[in-house]
Scaffold this active site. Structure first.
Site, short mmCIF file in Angstrom:
data_model
loop_
_atom_site.label_atom_id
_atom_site.label_comp_id
_atom_site.label_asym_id
_atom_site.label_seq_id
_atom_site.Cartn_x
_atom_site.Cartn_y
_atom_site.Cartn_z
N HIS A 286 -6.98 1.34 -7.04
CA HIS A 286 -7.34 0.65 -5.80
C HIS A 286 -8.12 -0.61 -6.17
CE1 HIS A 286 -7.84 0.01 -1.68
NE2 HIS A 286 -8.46 1.12 -1.29
N ARG B 256 -14.33 -6.31 1.62
CA ARG B 256 -12.89 -6.23 1.42
C ARG B 256 -12.23 -7.53 1.88
NH1 ARG B 256 -10.17 -1.32 1.44
NH2 ARG B 256 -8.30 -2.59 1.20
N ASP C 203 -16.21 9.29 -2.88
CA ASP C 203 -14.99 9.12 -2.08
C ASP C 203 -14.62 10.48 -1.52
OD1 ASP C 203 -12.72 7.99 -0.93
OD2 ASP C 203 -11.57 7.93 -2.78
N GLN D 143 -10.25 -2.72 -3.42
CA GLN D 143 -11.46 -2.04 -3.00
C GLN D 143 -12.56 -2.20 -4.04
OE1 GLN D 143 -12.40 -0.07 -0.06
NE2 GLN D 143 -14.32 -0.53 -1.10
N ARG E 184 0.89 -1.17 0.00
CA ARG E 184 0.00 0.00 0.00
C ARG E 184 0.92 1.21 0.00
NH1 ARG E 184 -5.40 1.35 1.65
NH2 ARG E 184 -5.52 3.36 2.74
N CYS F 221 -16.03 4.02 -0.08
CA CYS F 221 -14.93 3.13 0.31
C CYS F 221 -14.40 3.43 1.72
CB CYS F 221 -13.80 3.21 -0.71
SG CYS F 221 -12.99 4.81 -0.82
#
Length: 304
Positions: A129, A287, A219, A132, A102, A259
């Site tokens: 991502h 997830r 987001d 996700q 990450r 998310c």
């Protein structure tokens, strides 16, 4: 599929296969059916960005699959003191069975895959991502039973989430509409992929994007690393809020996804968030299941 670096690299069949496997693993978890497909295997988790959901879901997922996860922060590794990523990749490949990273730059993930000899999983970069969005697609399919033909609408910053939603949505047969301000468009590579697809629509008008949408997604307006831009972004994204007025343009009973973390009264109102909290936290739970599917597919195919 050897790695999960970005959804642009994945075929439709690979994405659907991961979603099917995630559904299976979720069923097995809910019914206490053992699925220790990664017995004795180790996942290294490199974090150059802080995390709640990514760390806990990967670490828990590896435990449930019978393996172990090692948390490796930037402060713990020599990579944080300047060791070239290619050297880190070659060393860790001799100890581990897979790496999740990450980080900020997509190039770091690509370099790990280029020099390492084990599966690399992109836990998030500034470009995309993928884990996700696999969870998002899983959650949407749970509600509607299909993905093909549904309209997905994304409102806000043309960031890593927008990039992956465009790719994942179009590759699974969804119609994808995106509303972003002029200076905050999705990445050029993603737009090059999407622009010739008649199911893709990009606008600066959130209400137009939301028309007849089955799913509305947003987001945060300022992602990690963009804190210095917060005030400018607050002005740029004024009017790009998911609220009752915007949802009135979507289909009745439309789904809302976020998310997380969510900043209420900025990108989404408290009223809308709480009305759709069950969907949003199901998305967060997924997830775990989607990432378990990725790890099994990449690290345990031979003995799963």
């Amino acid at each position: 599929m050897k790695h999960l670096l970005k959804l642009l690299d994945c075929s439709t069949d690979e994405i659907i296969g991961l979603l099917d496997l995630a559904d299976q693993l979720k069923y097995e978890k809910k019914h206490n059916i053992s699925h220790r497909h990664l017995e004795g295997k180790s996942l290294g988790m490199i974090f150059q960005k802080s995390s709640t959901r990514t760390r806990v879901s990967f670490e828990t997922g590896m435990y449930q699959l019978g393996g172990q996860a090692l948390f490796l922060s930037n402060r713990d590794l020599q990579i944080g003191r300047g060791e070239p990523v290619q050297d880190t990749a070659r060393v860790l490949s001799r100890y581990l069975d897979g790496i999740m990273i990450r980080t900020y730059e997509q190039k770091e993930v690509e370099d790990l895959a280029g020099y390492g000899t084990i599966p690399i999983i992109n836990g998030l970069t500034d470009f995309c991502h993928p884990c996700q969005v696999l969870a998002d697609l899983m959650t949407i399919r749970e509600k509607f039973a299909v993905l093909e033909g549904l309209k997905l609408c994304y409102i806000g910053d043309g960031n890593n989430m927008a990039n992956s939603l465009i790719v994942g949505g179009l590759k699974t047969g969804m119609k994808v509409s995106v509303a972003t301000p002029e200076g905050y468009r999705p990445h050029a590579e993603v737009l090059a992929f999407a622009e010739s697809n008649p199911d893709f629509f990009l606008t600066d008008d959130p209400m137009k994007a939301a028309e007849n949408a089955d799913v509305v997604i947003t987001d945060t307006w300022a992602s990690m690393g963009q804190e210095a831009e917060k005030e400018v972004r607050m002005q740029a994204f004024r009017g790009y809020q998911v609220n009752d007025d915007l949802l009135a343009a979507a289909k009745p009973g439309c789904m809302v996804q976020h998310c997380l973390p969510a900043y209420r009264e900025q990108e989404i109102t408290t009223k809308v968030f709480e009305a759709h909290a069950d969907e949003i936290f199901e998305e967060a739970e997924n997830r775990l299941h989607a990432q378990k599917a990725v790890m099994v597919a990449l690290m345990g195919k031979q003995d799963a």
